[in-house]
Scaffold this active site. Structure first.
Site, PDB file in Angstrom:
ATOM      1  N   ARG A 176       0.826  -1.223   0.000  1.00  0.00           N
ATOM      2  CA  ARG A 176       0.000   0.000   0.000  1.00  0.00           C
ATOM      3  C   ARG A 176       0.854   1.264   0.000  1.00  0.00           C
ATOM      4  NH1 ARG A 176      -5.021  -2.057   3.751  1.00  0.00           N
ATOM      5  NH2 ARG A 176      -6.292  -2.678   1.978  1.00  0.00           N
ATOM      6  N   GLY A 224      -8.750  -9.670  -0.911  1.00  0.00           N
ATOM      7  CA  GLY A 224      -7.593 -10.064  -0.108  1.00  0.00           C
ATOM      8  C   GLY A 224      -7.019 -11.429  -0.425  1.00  0.00           C
TER       9      GLY A 224
END
Ligand code: AMP
Length: 394
Positions: free
Chosen positions: A35, A353
């Site tokens: 991220r 995910g």
């Protein structure tokens, strides 16, 4: 779309909502920097064109100010990735921040403390959003992972920037790639859905029925469909209260000419364990005491065949319990087929995910067209919802 591509940031302070909600180990070190990496292009665009970047994010689910959720733990990693020091201020509103922002020079980067140290963030408090908005001459939302939340920093804040609000590169990429699946797509379009539960994918299935040619179903959710059709599924996962929904979807798909593919065979186990006894049986003939934990070899071949004929592919959810080696082959075979189809020119989007973890585990992340960074946000887009973080900028 209001992107940052042609914006002149010279002498401008850009307030950027990023998603730095990264995993930390017990020494409070970042264990997966995906991220942080994803936010770099936007930050670099701002500072390289003469502006300064003020970054704000949440981290975890703190109850008030909790040291272990401080964003100071990401500063070193972020500095490494940017190749320059990142300044940090121990708050996100108030005097300290005011001073740090005033001292910020062009080309510099300042990270604010965890927004969720204030409950006003999640509550979407307008005064809190207004306080945050003072720090920037303009606002950029680049936090796809929280774009489905109407929080102060992700949505409410936008109203204080009138026309000076933009999509960052990451958010732009996510939107463009999801639109490549549903709007600007090339048929045949195939959606591959897996994972544990039907119930978490209901909205997605309903929305994509009008947009795809094939739906491939794997993982635990397949057994609810198989049972609904009258199959014997032994002790496999099943959501009894979704049997009617499953039948309804099968009927609707038929009426719309969408082909739904269910597992033909399964790898079954006598317990949910890496050391379980296993065998391969037809997916609708699983004995009591046994559970399907992966698609079988025949199914993997059949699914790969459909995938290889597709021009547009969406993958959300594993085909089995891929975390255990014995039950990973179905997910791996599907991943390999997607990689091969992509090499031959198909567009492929992987999101959620567990599917992202799977493509990384099998070394396929660079062999698909796009890996989405947001689980929940992507699911809501696939459900056809308008995300508050996106709407606020449009
Ligand atoms: P989800 O969060 O719904 O996408 O589900 C992901 C999880 O589903 C993963 O942790 C998988 O191990 C699990 N899973 C996949 N297939 C099965 C299965 N046949 N039985 C039980 N769990 C499964």
């Amino acid at each position: 779309m209001k992107t940052i591509q042609n914006i002149d940031f010279n002498h401008k302070k850009a307030l950027i909502r990023v998603d730095f909600n990264v995993p930390l180990n017990e020494n409070l070190e970042v264990t997966d920097a995906t991220r942080l990496e994803a936010a770099i292009p936007t930050i670099e665009k701002v500072i390289k064109s003469g502006g300064s970047a003020i970054l704000m994010s949440h981290l975890g689910r703190p109850k008030g100010k909790e040291e272990k959720f401080s964003l100071k733990h990401v500063v070193n990693k972020l500095s490494d990735l940017l190749g320059k020091p990142v300044k940090f201020v121990e708050d996100c509103i108030g005097e300290k921040v005011q001073q740090a922002v005033a001292a910020l020079q062009d080309g510099e980067v300042l990270l604010l403390e965890n927004l969720r140290f204030y409950p006003e963030e999640k509550a979407g408090d307008e005064n809190f959003a207004k306080e945050l908005s003072q720090w920037g001459d303009l606002y950029i939302n680049d936090a796809f992972g929280t774009a489905h939340r109407a929080h102060a920093s992700t949505a409410v804040i936008a109203k204080f920037f009138e026309d000076k609000k933009y999509f960052g590169y990451l958010l732009e990429k996510e939107i463009v790639n999801i639109e490549k699946v549903f709007k600007n797509n090339f048929p045949p379009v195939t959606a591959i859905l897996g994972g544990a539960k039907v119930s978490s994918k209901i909205g997605v299935i309903e929305n994509i029925l009008d947009k795809v040619n094939h739906i491939i179903i794997g993982g635990g959710m397949a057994y609810t469909f198989i049972k609904a059709k009258g199959g014997q599924i032994g002790n496999s996962l099943c959501e009894e209260d979704r049997l009617d929904f499953a039948l309804e979807i099968l009927d609707k798909a038929k009426a719309k000419g969408v082909k739904i593919h269910l597992p033909l065979d399964s790898i079954i186990a006598d317990k949910f364990d890496e050391n379980a006894k296993t065998k391969v049986v037809p997916s609708d003939d699983i004995p009591d005491g046994w559970m399907g934990l992966d698609i079988g070899p025949k199914t993997a071949i059949a699914y790969s065949f459909v995938i290889l004929q597709s021009q547009t592919i969406l993958w959300n959810g594993p085909m089995g319990v891929f975390e255990m080696e014995k039950f990973a082959s179905g997910t791996k075979e599907v991943g390999l087929a997607i990689a091969e189809a992509t090499r031959d020119g198909a567009f492929s989007l992987v999101g959620g995910g567990d599917s992202v973890a799977a493509v990384k585990q099998f070394g396929l992340a660079n062999k698909v067209s796009y890996v989405s960074t947001g689980g929940g946000a992507m699911l809501e887009m696939l459900e056809g919802k308008t995300l508050p973080g996106i709407a606020a900028i449009q």
